[in-house]
Write an enzyme that holds these catalytic residues in place. Structure first.
Site, mmCIF file in Angstrom:
data_model
loop_
_atom_site.group_PDB
_atom_site.id
_atom_site.type_symbol
_atom_site.label_atom_id
_atom_site.label_comp_id
_atom_site.label_asym_id
_atom_site.label_seq_id
_atom_site.Cartn_x
_atom_site.Cartn_y
_atom_site.Cartn_z
ATOM 1 N N ASP A 1 8.488 6.901 -9.344
ATOM 2 C CA ASP A 1 7.611 6.192 -8.545
ATOM 3 C C ASP A 1 8.429 5.385 -7.388
ATOM 4 O OD1 ASP A 1 4.986 5.017 -7.476
ATOM 5 O OD2 ASP A 1 4.597 3.806 -9.393
ATOM 6 N N GLU B 1 7.455 2.033 -5.745
ATOM 7 C CA GLU B 1 7.547 0.668 -5.453
ATOM 8 C C GLU B 1 8.948 0.022 -6.160
ATOM 9 O OE1 GLU B 1 4.913 2.118 -6.616
ATOM 10 O OE2 GLU B 1 3.404 2.151 -5.146
ATOM 11 N N HIS C 1 4.087 9.064 -6.917
ATOM 12 C CA HIS C 1 3.640 7.889 -6.198
ATOM 13 C C HIS C 1 2.517 8.483 -5.231
ATOM 14 C CE1 HIS C 1 3.844 4.483 -3.568
ATOM 15 N NE2 HIS C 1 4.062 5.187 -2.566
ATOM 16 N N HIS D 1 7.173 -0.287 -11.586
ATOM 17 C CA HIS D 1 6.856 -1.492 -11.158
ATOM 18 C C HIS D 1 5.868 -2.349 -12.101
ATOM 19 C CE1 HIS D 1 2.875 0.136 -10.566
ATOM 20 N NE2 HIS D 1 3.435 1.139 -9.753
ATOM 21 N N HIS E 1 0.874 -3.383 -9.510
ATOM 22 C CA HIS E 1 -0.592 -2.991 -9.539
ATOM 23 C C HIS E 1 -0.680 -2.030 -10.632
ATOM 24 C CE1 HIS E 1 1.809 0.181 -7.491
ATOM 25 N NE2 HIS E 1 0.853 1.063 -7.781
ATOM 26 N N GLU F 1 0.930 0.794 -15.641
ATOM 27 C CA GLU F 1 1.267 2.232 -15.947
ATOM 28 C C GLU F 1 2.357 2.513 -16.678
ATOM 29 O OE1 GLU F 1 2.247 3.114 -11.546
ATOM 30 O OE2 GLU F 1 0.512 2.175 -10.947
HETATM 31 ZN ZN ZN Z 1 3.733 4.091 -6.790
#
Ligand code: ZN
Length: 274
Positions: free
Chosen positions: A8, A10, A64, A108, A120, A138
């Site tokens: 990902d 972030e 992502h 994240h 998020h 996630e």
């Molecule tokens: Zn992401």
């Protein structure tokens, strides 16, 4: 050894704002171009760590946004790149092929975490998700999907909040690499990218040298998804088998976690319709 890597953006060193992770807004083009290079280098560092630990096969799944961020031309030669979408298992597409361990790079914290860079859970329409009553993001849902295939998560990299979430969920045996200390949602103290890559390389090699247990959810398992607005729950409850628990909340229960994960994907994608 076969190693699966979900990457990902972030949680990459130097990333603190959506302008650095947004592949679609032309105003973000210059910042995003730098961000995806940073992301690719941390992914490559994970590949190097896996090879050092004896991996014979490494799959990098671009996890992502539209999942076309990793720069193919700068990819480590030993890795296979899985990019684009839609992908049925999303951030864990390809895990079903069977792996000895999974690495979550650039991850994240879940939605609603204080002092966490770009916290998020998949999309802005989701406020919280609970698996069997426990709030997770996630990281947790993907760890459970990996667990349903018998694959343990060996290491998570990201900010200090993501690392704490990983240890809280997976126990102290999970490897964590902190590449930045979050100050707020859009601010962090980050190590230099070179330092982040070295830490990831060394952390992955060390973590893959230790045994890890898969995170296996019980059967049956239940999810509850809290949406931001009631109309999003109105759309989500169109998924057959789902149950409306309240104005903002839709639930789903299934004995097979893989089907539950499929339902989770369906619920939030339906909710994104308008
Ligand atoms: Zn992401």
């Amino acid at each position: 050894m076969r190693v699966y890597v979900s990457v990902d953006m972030e949680g990459i060193a130097g990333i603190v704002h959506e302008d650095q992770t947004n592949p679609v807004d032309p105003r973000c083009a210059a910042e995003y171009a730098r961000g995806r290079k940073l992301m690719t280098e941390e992914a490559n560092a994970a590949v190097e760590g896996a090879l050092a630990a004896g991996a014979g096969f490494v799959l990098l799944n671009d996890s992502h946004w539209d999942m076309r961020n990793l720069l193919a031309e700068e990819l480590h030669h030993a890795a296979v790149l899985l990019s684009g979408g839609p992908k049925r298992l999303s951030m864990l597409e390809g895990i079903e092929a069977g792996f000895d361990a999974a690495l979550f790079i650039g991850y994240h914290a879940k939605a609603g975490t204080a002092r966490a860079v770009l916290d998020h859970t998949m999309t802005d329409v989701v406020r919280d998700v609970r698996l069997n009553g426990r709030s997770m993001g996630e990281l947790g849902l993907n760890a459970a999907l990996a667990g349903s295939y018998g694959v343990p998560v060996a290491l998570v990299s990201g900010d200090d909040a993501a690392a704490a979430e990983a240890r809280d969920l997976l126990g102290p045996e999970v490897g964590t690499v902190v590449v930045k200390e979050a100050v707020s949602r859009h601010a962090a103290r980050s190590v230099a990218p070179q330092v982040a890559r070295r830490r990831i390389r060394e952390g992955v090699a060390e973590a893959l040298g230790r045994p890890h247990r898969p995170f296996v959810p019980p059967s049956p398992s239940a999810i509850e998804v809290d949406f931001t607005f009631s109309y999003q729950a109105d759309y989500a409850e169109l998924a057959p088998g789902s149950v409306r628990h309240g104005a903002l909340t839709v639930g789903y229960t299934h004995p097979d976690f893989r089907e539950l994960f499929r339902a989770w994907r369906a619920l939030y994608n339906l909710a994104k319709v308008e």
